[in-house]
Write an enzyme that holds these catalytic residues in place. Structure first.
Site, mmCIF file in Angstrom:
data_model
loop_
_atom_site.group_PDB
_atom_site.id
_atom_site.type_symbol
_atom_site.label_atom_id
_atom_site.label_comp_id
_atom_site.label_asym_id
_atom_site.label_seq_id
_atom_site.Cartn_x
_atom_site.Cartn_y
_atom_site.Cartn_z
ATOM 1 N N ASN A 89 -10.110 -0.246 0.553
ATOM 2 C CA ASN A 89 -8.655 -0.127 0.420
ATOM 3 C C ASN A 89 -8.224 -0.767 -0.901
ATOM 4 O OD1 ASN A 89 -5.890 -0.470 0.560
ATOM 5 N ND2 ASN A 89 -5.864 -1.144 2.697
ATOM 6 N N CYS A 140 0.819 -1.222 0.000
ATOM 7 C CA CYS A 140 0.000 0.000 0.000
ATOM 8 C C CYS A 140 0.852 1.271 0.000
ATOM 9 C CB CYS A 140 -0.957 -0.015 1.186
ATOM 10 S SG CYS A 140 -2.111 -1.399 1.098
ATOM 11 N N HIS A 174 -3.125 7.192 2.303
ATOM 12 C CA HIS A 174 -3.585 5.876 1.867
ATOM 13 C C HIS A 174 -4.919 5.593 2.554
ATOM 14 C CE1 HIS A 174 -3.942 1.699 1.103
ATOM 15 N NE2 HIS A 174 -3.637 1.333 2.333
HETATM 16 N N1 COA Z 1 -17.725 -8.198 11.020
HETATM 17 C C1 COA Z 1 -18.113 -8.461 12.258
HETATM 18 N N2 COA Z 1 -17.259 -8.717 13.262
HETATM 19 C C2 COA Z 1 -15.938 -8.692 12.966
HETATM 20 C C3 COA Z 1 -15.463 -8.428 11.678
HETATM 21 C C4 COA Z 1 -16.408 -8.169 10.673
HETATM 22 N N3 COA Z 1 -16.052 -7.888 9.414
HETATM 23 N N4 COA Z 1 -14.108 -8.475 11.707
HETATM 24 C C5 COA Z 1 -13.750 -8.766 12.955
HETATM 25 N N5 COA Z 1 -14.853 -8.903 13.718
HETATM 26 C C6 COA Z 1 -14.936 -9.247 15.146
HETATM 27 C C7 COA Z 1 -13.761 -10.037 15.603
HETATM 28 O O1 COA Z 1 -13.941 -11.400 15.313
HETATM 29 C C8 COA Z 1 -13.786 -9.743 17.069
HETATM 30 O O2 COA Z 1 -14.753 -10.544 17.674
HETATM 31 P P1 COA Z 1 -14.423 -11.302 19.029
HETATM 32 O O3 COA Z 1 -14.121 -10.215 20.023
HETATM 33 O O4 COA Z 1 -15.710 -12.050 19.282
HETATM 34 O O5 COA Z 1 -13.242 -12.154 18.729
HETATM 35 C C9 COA Z 1 -14.270 -8.288 17.141
HETATM 36 O O6 COA Z 1 -14.900 -8.044 15.899
HETATM 37 C C10 COA Z 1 -13.174 -7.291 17.358
HETATM 38 O O7 COA Z 1 -12.119 -7.613 16.460
HETATM 39 P P2 COA Z 1 -10.865 -6.684 16.338
HETATM 40 O O8 COA Z 1 -9.915 -7.272 15.360
HETATM 41 O O9 COA Z 1 -10.355 -6.349 17.712
HETATM 42 O O10 COA Z 1 -11.531 -5.376 15.725
HETATM 43 P P3 COA Z 1 -10.901 -3.945 15.550
HETATM 44 O O11 COA Z 1 -11.662 -2.946 16.308
HETATM 45 O O12 COA Z 1 -9.412 -3.950 15.720
HETATM 46 O O13 COA Z 1 -11.207 -3.658 14.007
HETATM 47 C C11 COA Z 1 -10.072 -3.674 11.912
HETATM 48 C C12 COA Z 1 -10.660 -4.503 13.030
HETATM 49 C C13 COA Z 1 -9.490 -4.604 10.880
HETATM 50 C C14 COA Z 1 -11.192 -2.848 11.288
HETATM 51 C C15 COA Z 1 -8.994 -2.709 12.485
HETATM 52 O O14 COA Z 1 -8.118 -3.435 13.321
HETATM 53 C C16 COA Z 1 -8.204 -2.049 11.413
HETATM 54 O O15 COA Z 1 -8.726 -1.282 10.636
HETATM 55 N N6 COA Z 1 -6.881 -2.296 11.363
HETATM 56 C C17 COA Z 1 -6.065 -1.788 10.290
HETATM 57 C C18 COA Z 1 -6.207 -2.668 9.094
HETATM 58 C C19 COA Z 1 -5.704 -2.062 7.840
HETATM 59 O O16 COA Z 1 -5.895 -0.904 7.597
HETATM 60 N N7 COA Z 1 -5.048 -2.863 6.999
HETATM 61 C C20 COA Z 1 -4.525 -2.467 5.761
HETATM 62 C C21 COA Z 1 -3.355 -1.593 5.967
HETATM 63 S S1 COA Z 1 -2.632 -1.164 4.467
#
Ligand code: COA
Length: 347
Positions: free
Chosen positions: A296, A123, A266
């Site tokens: 993304n 990215c 980004h």
């Molecule tokens: N729908 C519903 N629930 C979801 C889900 C979805 N699409 N994805 C994850 N969950 C659940 C998880 O399973 C977890 O459940 P649990 O507590 O029962 O295990 C809960 O939501 C929390 O998960 P978590 O990973 O802690 O969520 P978060 O608040 O960190 O959000 C992201 C997840 C991916 C949105 C966030 O971490 C993020 O944006 N990170 C950066 C990712 C990114 O930008 N990547 C590309 C970079 S170039």
């Protein structure tokens, strides 16, 4: 310094951003549609990421065709002919051909004189490619370059993994840049970083294979595993390291955050965009965002956002843009740019 002097090899030509263009798959997939496949909801995806829908390449739509369409739009926007290009640099992590997709893009544009090659930095790819292409222009080695960001991560996500599949989309966008007088330089500064020690938090790794070949020798079949991500670690990386790098760049170039017209980051997550803007003291309404529509799109997000904002008149000639890419590697980079191209002229 004249362009004649640049041709003779004297360094330090300026780099002008002259045109932009983009192309998107026709297929759009909403959060509600995705919730028919994985256990998720529109409410969860919107509140955690800001994404509402994403584009996905369907059958018969190759990424290289999208990249070439974006490239053609950018050179038309700049008012150039395809054969005036010296370089076609394609930032992608998901090429149609592992040997490189850029030559097919070059052919699709008709840029017969240009050398073409791929650059992979996930990215951060577009930003790294822009800085790389700029060096050929600065040195006098080349005059005109097309920098394309194109990715099809829909091919590489696990569509049954709700933690990753909701985040990504496909797209392509490009910027046309050319050497100019140093006084008109539009690439005011840049910084790039890599940290392979933290690479395991976001990978599209090669599949480990091991097959017998002939007596006494084995081989590893090709193939890749789907995207693997530790979302929380990536989030922490983005909101800590990206504003720190942008702050360094602003300091180094003597730029006050208040004089930045637009923050073009980004497009990974709306919460990341807001947090970076806040940490830099830039009002969040100056942090451009279109990820609600596209998610993304990896190397395509920054030029896609630039193209949209130039064409709808938000970014105008002379505006100062602070941009940053970040992602797998880990890799991250920032650039301070002044837009000098036209606005919304018919492509
Ligand atoms: N729908 C519903 N629930 C979801 C889900 C979805 N699409 N994805 C994850 N969950 C659940 C998880 O399973 C977890 O459940 P649990 O507590 O029962 O295990 C809960 O939501 C929390 O998960 P978590 O990973 O802690 O969520 P978060 O608040 O960190 O959000 C992201 C997840 C991916 C949105 C966030 O971490 C993020 O944006 N990170 C950066 C990712 C990114 O930008 N990547 C590309 C970079 S170039």
């Amino acid at each position: 310094m004249s362009l004649g002097a640049i041709k003779s090899g004297l360094p330090l030509a300026g780099v002008a951003l002259r045109g932009c263009g983009s192309a998107l798959p026709s297929q759009s997939l909403s959060n509600d549609q995705l919730s028919g496949r994985v256990d998720t909801s529109d409410e969860w995806i919107r509140s955690r990421t800001g994404i509402r829908r994403r584009r996905v390449l369907g059958a018969g739509e190759p990424l290289q065709g999208l990249a070439a369409a974006a490239g053609r739009a950018a050179i038309a926007h700049a008012g150039w002919s395809a054969d005036s290009l010296d370089l076609v640099l394609v930032a992608t992590s998901s090429p149609d051909d592992l040997f490189g997709m850029a030559p097919a893009v070059q052919a699709g544009i008709g840029a017969d004189r240009a050398v073409a090659f791929d650059l992979t930095a996930a990215c951060s790819g577009f930003l790294f490619a822009l800085v790389t292409a700029a060096q050929y222009l600065r040195s006098g080695a080349m005059r005109r370059a097309l920098v394309v960001g194109a990715d099809q991560l829909s091919s590489w996500v696990d569509w049954d993994d709700r933690r990753t599949c909701v985040l990504f989309g496909d797209g392509a966008a490009a910027i046309a840049i050319e050497a100019c007088e140093p006084e008109q330089d539009g690439l005011c500064g840049f910084r790039m970083r890599s940290d392979g020690r933290r690479g395991a938090v976001l990978q599209l790794p090669r599949q480990s294979g091991d097959e017998p070949l002939v007596a006494g020798a084995r081989w590893q079949p090709g193939g890749f595993s789907p995207i693997h991500m530790n979302g929380q670690e990536v989030y922490k990386f983005a909101v800590r390291d990206v504003p720190a790098l942008l702050r360094e760049l602003l300091e180094e170039t003597g730029t006050d955050a208040a004089s930045v017209d637009w923050l073009v980051l980004h497009q990974a997550n709306q919460r990341i965009l807001d947090a970076v803007a806040e940490r830099l003291g830039i009002p969040t309404d100056r942090a451009l965002s279109n990820l609600a529509e596209y998610g993304n799109t990896s190397a395509a997000t920054i030029p896609l956002m630039l193209d949209e904002a130039v064409r709808d008149g938000r970014i105008r000639s002379g505006h100062l843009i602070a941009s940053a890419g970040f992602g797998a590697g880990l890799s991250w980079g920032a650039a301070l740019m002044r837009w000098q191209g036209p606005g919304n002229v018919p492509a």
